[in-house]
Design an enzyme around this catalytic site. Structure first.
Site, PDB file in Angstrom:
ATOM      1  N   SER A 154      28.379 -57.994  70.709  1.00  0.00           N
ATOM      2  CA  SER A 154      27.787 -57.744  71.317  1.00  0.00           C
ATOM      3  C   SER A 154      28.722 -57.772  72.780  1.00  0.00           C
ATOM      4  O   SER A 154      29.992 -58.657  73.319  1.00  0.00           O
ATOM      5  CB  SER A 154      27.684 -59.278  71.325  1.00  0.00           C
ATOM      6  N   ASP A 195      23.428 -64.535  64.760  1.00  0.00           N
ATOM      7  CA  ASP A 195      24.010 -64.339  66.587  1.00  0.00           C
ATOM      8  C   ASP A 195      24.607 -65.240  67.568  1.00  0.00           C
ATOM      9  O   ASP A 195      23.631 -66.325  67.863  1.00  0.00           O
ATOM     10  CB  ASP A 195      22.868 -63.213  67.706  1.00  0.00           C
ATOM     11  N   MET A 222      18.626 -59.391  79.022  1.00  0.00           N
ATOM     12  CA  MET A 222      17.927 -60.610  79.888  1.00  0.00           C
ATOM     13  C   MET A 222      17.227 -60.713  80.744  1.00  0.00           C
ATOM     14  O   MET A 222      17.687 -60.089  81.674  1.00  0.00           O
ATOM     15  CB  MET A 222      19.317 -61.756  79.927  1.00  0.00           C
ATOM     16  N   ASP A 256      22.495 -56.839  74.675  1.00  0.00           N
ATOM     17  CA  ASP A 256      21.689 -58.507  74.942  1.00  0.00           C
ATOM     18  C   ASP A 256      21.144 -58.439  75.973  1.00  0.00           C
ATOM     19  O   ASP A 256      21.660 -58.095  77.363  1.00  0.00           O
ATOM     20  CB  ASP A 256      22.355 -60.087  75.390  1.00  0.00           C
ATOM     21  N   HIS A 299      18.350 -57.098  72.272  1.00  0.00           N
ATOM     22  CA  HIS A 299      17.755 -57.620  71.847  1.00  0.00           C
ATOM     23  C   HIS A 299      17.446 -58.200  72.848  1.00  0.00           C
ATOM     24  O   HIS A 299      17.953 -58.635  73.479  1.00  0.00           O
ATOM     25  CB  HIS A 299      19.086 -59.036  71.562  1.00  0.00           C
ATOM     26  N   HIS A 312      25.776 -54.359  69.805  1.00  0.00           N
ATOM     27  CA  HIS A 312      24.717 -54.895  70.018  1.00  0.00           C
ATOM     28  C   HIS A 312      24.371 -55.198  72.028  1.00  0.00           C
ATOM     29  O   HIS A 312      25.069 -55.258  72.312  1.00  0.00           O
ATOM     30  CB  HIS A 312      25.192 -56.159  69.707  1.00  0.00           C
ATOM     31  N   MET A 346      15.447 -60.768  74.909  1.00  0.00           N
ATOM     32  CA  MET A 346      15.987 -61.629  75.527  1.00  0.00           C
ATOM     33  C   MET A 346      14.352 -62.053  77.285  1.00  0.00           C
ATOM     34  O   MET A 346      15.257 -61.750  78.523  1.00  0.00           O
ATOM     35  CB  MET A 346      16.637 -62.548  75.689  1.00  0.00           C
ATOM     36  N   MET A 381      18.854 -67.100  65.780  1.00  0.00           N
ATOM     37  CA  MET A 381      19.929 -66.847  66.428  1.00  0.00           C
ATOM     38  C   MET A 381      20.628 -68.602  66.198  1.00  0.00           C
ATOM     39  O   MET A 381      19.925 -69.095  65.913  1.00  0.00           O
ATOM     40  CB  MET A 381      19.161 -67.570  68.517  1.00  0.00           C
TER      41      MET A 381
END
Ligand SMILES: O=C(CO)[C@@H](O)[C@H](O)COP(=O)(O)O
Length: 285
Positions: free
Chosen positions: A41, A204, A70, A68, A99, A66, A101, A170
């Site tokens: 990540s 994760d 957000m 993230d 991912h 990966h 979020m 998660m």
């Protein structure tokens, strides 16, 4: 005698059914056949060097990157979106696993596809139209995953599992790297693995030498890991995580575990299979 033969046949049929389901059992331990893959990540990387850090973990054995995403609303943190991913895509052919979020995941499907994302994972808590969003992501040619926050019951994803490429459980509260692994989430992983032996299950948050065995035994095969990989010997740590899934999840023998990509070099001095002792001495988070 005839009953004995019939009994033999029914046991044989049972075994074939069990193997066909993708699960084998040795000495009471359940194993699966989904391949181990490790996705560093980049939240834990030096973001000013996103390209170099991504290429580096690829060289050190990462199976995917990966990302993230957000929005500062679904989670109390902000990172990056499609423009940054598009920039990264120009420099790497690695599988990009995003991912989301974010509070409105449907809004970002087109942009993420255009940016070159390979796998788009959104939160089940973020939309009432899960089935429609799965279809929209697939229509853009991306793999699709559904993620669950720690407080969300695993049953919420069951109706969609047959249409998914992965489920992300998660193991920390989403939003920040460097948190402690939530072992109580392993019951969700076990239940998913029992029901869907052919599904990719990603975990994760807080994955490291001391927590990977538990996640691997539960049945997780896609391992997202930030701090542990980026704050140590990357090749050695990526390989340790991978071997743990192969050993405790797939039931492979030590001699069949994937060797370190740069085994023998200064980057990966002495990885010789994962054991409890090896893992415990492999350095902390
Ligand atoms: O999605 C998240 C946090 O929301 C994760 O991807 C973390 O970035 C994992 O970081 P570590 O716990 O491995 O440091």
């Amino acid at each position: 005698m005839r009953r004995g033969f019939a009994g033999y046949l029914s046991w044989r049929a049972l075994f074939i059914l069990y193997a066909a389901a993708g699960i084998t059992s040795i000495m009471g331990e359940r194993f699966h056949s989904r391949p181990a893959a490790i996705g560093p990540s980049v939240l834990a990387a030096d973001m000013s060097r996103l390209m170099e850090e991504s290429l580096d973990v690829e060289r050190q054995g990462a199976d995917y990157i990966h990302l993230d995403v957000m929005d500062g609303h679904f989670v109390p943190n902000l990172t990056f979106g499609a423009p940054v991913i598009k920039g990264l895509r120009k420099h790497t052919k690695a599988l990009l696993d995003a991912h989301l979020m974010v509070s409105h995941p449907a809004q970002w499907v087109d942009d993420m596809a255009a940016a070159g994302v390979d796998r788009f994972t959104f939160h089940v808590e973020a939309t009432d139209k899960v089935a429609e969003l799965i279809a929209a992501v697939k229509a853009k040619g991306m793999g699709v995953g559904v993620a669950l926050k720690p407080a969300t019951p695993v049953e919420e994803v069951f109706p969609y599992c047959d249409d998914l490429d992965l489920v992300l459980i998660m193991t920390v509260e989403p939003g920040f790297g460097g948190q402690s692994f939530m072992a109580d989430q392993m019951s969700k992983v076990k239940e998913l693995r029992r029901r869907y032996p052919g599904l990719d299950i990603e975990v994760d948050g807080g994955l490291a030498d001391k927590t990977i065995e538990e996640a691997a035994r539960a049945g997780a095969n896609l391992i997202v890991c930030g701090s542990y990989i980026f704050k140590g010997n990357k090749a050695e740590r990526i390989n340790l995580l991978k071997q743990a899934v192969e050993k405790y999840g797939n039931g492979k023998k030590d001699e069949d575990l994937t060797p370190c990509v740069v085994l023998g070099s200064e980057h990966c001095p002495a990885v010789a299979g994962v054991t409890g002792a090896d893992a415990a001495s492999g350095g902390g988070r």
